[in-house]
Design a protein around this motif. Sequence first.
Motif, PDB file in Angstrom:
ATOM      1  N   VAL A  99       0.871  -1.184   0.000  1.00  0.00           N
ATOM      2  CA  VAL A  99       0.000   0.000   0.000  1.00  0.00           C
ATOM      3  C   VAL A  99       0.901   1.225   0.000  1.00  0.00           C
ATOM      4  N   THR A 100       0.915   1.940  -1.098  1.00  0.00           N
ATOM      5  CA  THR A 100       1.831   3.062  -1.255  1.00  0.00           C
ATOM      6  C   THR A 100       1.095   4.384  -1.121  1.00  0.00           C
ATOM      7  N   LEU A 101       1.609   5.240  -0.273  1.00  0.00           N
ATOM      8  CA  LEU A 101       1.100   6.610  -0.188  1.00  0.00           C
ATOM      9  C   LEU A 101       1.872   7.453  -1.188  1.00  0.00           C
ATOM     10  N   SER A 102       1.153   8.078  -2.101  1.00  0.00           N
ATOM     11  CA  SER A 102       1.790   8.894  -3.116  1.00  0.00           C
ATOM     12  C   SER A 102       1.137  10.272  -3.161  1.00  0.00           C
ATOM     13  N   CYS A 103       1.398  10.989  -4.231  1.00  0.00           N
ATOM     14  CA  CYS A 103       0.953  12.373  -4.366  1.00  0.00           C
ATOM     15  C   CYS A 103       0.392  12.576  -5.767  1.00  0.00           C
ATOM     16  N   LEU A 104       0.182  13.812  -6.143  1.00  0.00           N
ATOM     17  CA  LEU A 104      -0.411  14.129  -7.438  1.00  0.00           C
ATOM     18  C   LEU A 104       0.630  14.545  -8.467  1.00  0.00           C
ATOM     19  N   TYR A 105       1.897  14.451  -8.105  1.00  0.00           N
ATOM     20  CA  TYR A 105       2.949  14.941  -8.994  1.00  0.00           C
ATOM     21  C   TYR A 105       2.979  14.193 -10.324  1.00  0.00           C
ATOM     22  N   GLY A 106       2.630  12.923 -10.314  1.00  0.00           N
ATOM     23  CA  GLY A 106       2.716  12.122 -11.530  1.00  0.00           C
ATOM     24  C   GLY A 106       1.822  12.605 -12.649  1.00  0.00           C
ATOM     25  N   TYR A 107       0.778  13.365 -12.321  1.00  0.00           N
ATOM     26  CA  TYR A 107      -0.101  13.889 -13.360  1.00  0.00           C
ATOM     27  C   TYR A 107       0.554  15.037 -14.131  1.00  0.00           C
ATOM     28  N   GLY A 108       1.473  15.753 -13.477  1.00  0.00           N
ATOM     29  CA  GLY A 108       2.033  16.941 -14.104  1.00  0.00           C
ATOM     30  C   GLY A 108       1.001  18.055 -14.157  1.00  0.00           C
ATOM     31  N   PRO A 109       1.277  19.129 -14.884  1.00  0.00           N
ATOM     32  CA  PRO A 109       0.302  20.216 -15.032  1.00  0.00           C
ATOM     33  C   PRO A 109      -0.992  19.709 -15.670  1.00  0.00           C
ATOM     34  N   VAL A 110      -2.105  20.170 -15.148  1.00  0.00           N
ATOM     35  CA  VAL A 110      -3.414  19.713 -15.625  1.00  0.00           C
ATOM     36  C   VAL A 110      -4.293  20.920 -15.947  1.00  0.00           C
ATOM     37  N   ASP A 111      -5.354  20.666 -16.709  1.00  0.00           N
ATOM     38  CA  ASP A 111      -6.271  21.732 -17.102  1.00  0.00           C
ATOM     39  C   ASP A 111      -7.656  21.574 -16.493  1.00  0.00           C
ATOM     40  N   GLY A 112      -7.837  20.602 -15.642  1.00  0.00           N
ATOM     41  CA  GLY A 112      -9.136  20.385 -15.016  1.00  0.00           C
ATOM     42  C   GLY A 112      -8.971  19.522 -13.786  1.00  0.00           C
ATOM     43  N   PRO A 113     -10.065  19.186 -13.107  1.00  0.00           N
ATOM     44  CA  PRO A 113      -9.982  18.344 -11.917  1.00  0.00           C
ATOM     45  C   PRO A 113      -9.319  16.999 -12.224  1.00  0.00           C
ATOM     46  N   MET A 114      -8.509  16.535 -11.300  1.00  0.00           N
ATOM     47  CA  MET A 114      -7.806  15.260 -11.460  1.00  0.00           C
ATOM     48  C   MET A 114      -8.639  14.120 -10.899  1.00  0.00           C
ATOM     49  N   THR A 115      -8.819  13.088 -11.690  1.00  0.00           N
ATOM     50  CA  THR A 115      -9.401  11.839 -11.219  1.00  0.00           C
ATOM     51  C   THR A 115      -8.339  10.752 -11.336  1.00  0.00           C
ATOM     52  N   GLU A 116      -8.685   9.565 -10.881  1.00  0.00           N
ATOM     53  CA  GLU A 116      -7.733   8.454 -10.994  1.00  0.00           C
ATOM     54  C   GLU A 116      -7.491   8.057 -12.448  1.00  0.00           C
ATOM     55  N   GLU A 117      -8.351   8.517 -13.346  1.00  0.00           N
ATOM     56  CA  GLU A 117      -8.186   8.223 -14.773  1.00  0.00           C
ATOM     57  C   GLU A 117      -7.370   9.284 -15.500  1.00  0.00           C
ATOM     58  N   THR A 118      -7.019  10.362 -14.829  1.00  0.00           N
ATOM     59  CA  THR A 118      -6.190  11.388 -15.457  1.00  0.00           C
ATOM     60  C   THR A 118      -4.843  10.781 -15.841  1.00  0.00           C
ATOM     61  N   PRO A 119      -4.374  11.006 -17.057  1.00  0.00           N
ATOM     62  CA  PRO A 119      -3.103  10.397 -17.471  1.00  0.00           C
ATOM     63  C   PRO A 119      -1.934  10.836 -16.596  1.00  0.00           C
ATOM     64  N   LEU A 120      -1.053   9.901 -16.311  1.00  0.00           N
ATOM     65  CA  LEU A 120       0.189  10.212 -15.598  1.00  0.00           C
ATOM     66  C   LEU A 120       1.171  10.758 -16.622  1.00  0.00           C
ATOM     67  N   ALA A 121       1.077  12.069 -16.857  1.00  0.00           N
ATOM     68  CA  ALA A 121       1.752  12.686 -17.995  1.00  0.00           C
ATOM     69  C   ALA A 121       2.912  13.585 -17.599  1.00  0.00           C
ATOM     70  N   ALA A 122       3.358  13.533 -16.348  1.00  0.00           N
ATOM     71  CA  ALA A 122       4.463  14.386 -15.914  1.00  0.00           C
ATOM     72  C   ALA A 122       5.715  14.083 -16.722  1.00  0.00           C
ATOM     73  N   THR A 123       6.443  15.126 -17.070  1.00  0.00           N
ATOM     74  CA  THR A 123       7.678  14.954 -17.844  1.00  0.00           C
ATOM     75  C   THR A 123       8.929  15.313 -17.054  1.00  0.00           C
ATOM     76  N   HIS A 124       8.804  16.154 -16.037  1.00  0.00           N
ATOM     77  CA  HIS A 124       9.962  16.475 -15.209  1.00  0.00           C
ATOM     78  C   HIS A 124      10.431  15.192 -14.511  1.00  0.00           C
ATOM     79  N   PRO A 125      11.738  14.911 -14.489  1.00  0.00           N
ATOM     80  CA  PRO A 125      12.213  13.636 -13.925  1.00  0.00           C
ATOM     81  C   PRO A 125      11.719  13.365 -12.514  1.00  0.00           C
ATOM     82  N   LYS A 126      11.682  14.372 -11.675  1.00  0.00           N
ATOM     83  CA  LYS A 126      11.281  14.163 -10.290  1.00  0.00           C
ATOM     84  C   LYS A 126       9.791  13.851 -10.184  1.00  0.00           C
ATOM     85  N   LEU A 127       8.986  14.503 -11.010  1.00  0.00           N
ATOM     86  CA  LEU A 127       7.550  14.249 -10.989  1.00  0.00           C
ATOM     87  C   LEU A 127       7.234  12.910 -11.657  1.00  0.00           C
TER      88      LEU A 127
END
Length: 320
Positions: A99-127
């Motif tokens: 069970v991993t506790l994570s954050c929202l960084y993997g989505y990267g910048p978004v243009d609307g509310p984030m759901t679990e179906e939002t693509p994990l589109a982050a491009t910065h290496p850390k995100l």
Amino acid sequence: MSLHVIVGGGATGVATAQLLAGRGEQVRIVTRRGSGPEHPAIERIAADATDSDRLGALAEGATALYNCANPQYHRWLTDWPPLASSFLTAAERSGATLVTLSCLYGYGPVDGPMTEETPLAATHPKLRMRADMWRDALSAHRAGRIRATEVRASDYLQANSILTFALGEPLLAGRRAYSPVPLDQPHSWTSINDVASILATAAGDERAWGKAWHVPTTAPLTVRELATRFTEASGLPAPKLTTIPRPALWATGLFSPMVRELRTTRYQFDRPFVLDSSAATRTFGLRPEPIDDALRETARLLSPAVPRGAGTASAAATSS
């Protein structure tokens, strides 16, 4: 009574350990120094979580292995890879649900509310790293090597929050507070108590496995609105707020690695950053803690350190 192994002695790890112990479960909390809350049902273990053999042995017979680790943000690229690998190996060897506790960084910048179906589109290496950690765990889950689930939270309301590191103490002291981020963009704020609740739920509910979930989170507030609710919940006058000018903040980053890293996530405050957690509410019946309760808890955490009439302010900031 089941055994739950939690790695990480920060606010989320402690809250999860206390919740599980309060329910009568046996808890083993693993940190480098063997720290953790004192409770008859909580065993505190000093161990290096990057040692997969040791971690796997500690998780042997456990219902779940919780990744609540929190490397310093400026060391993510160095510290996370061996930790993530160790968790996968330990979960596979022990049979414990990861069970991993994570954050929202993997989505990267978004243009609307984030759901679990939002693509994990982050491009910065850390995100992108946080997204890749989930991809690796999900791949192992689908291959039948482990059982895995991930819980994603927005910025916290209590410990490790904008209130505890920037705004809370001066506001409680009746002084002007200086914000490192813009004041008027809607933003989601998550209670650590709700993090603990969904972590414990996801560990034992098969519907959670093989999926990521958002922590039940209240409606978004701007930083200005959050500060106002904080002072109202504490019975204090309306807050006086100033945004630290970006050049001053960037200059401070020359000397502070943590401040410097704010550049990576500044996008979260330059536009609406809203978490949709309705899936967890529909599936598990979990609802977020009332925000005023969380804010009063934050004030209690801060109050012992704040002599009334004293405050802190950044000399680099200018009034707005």
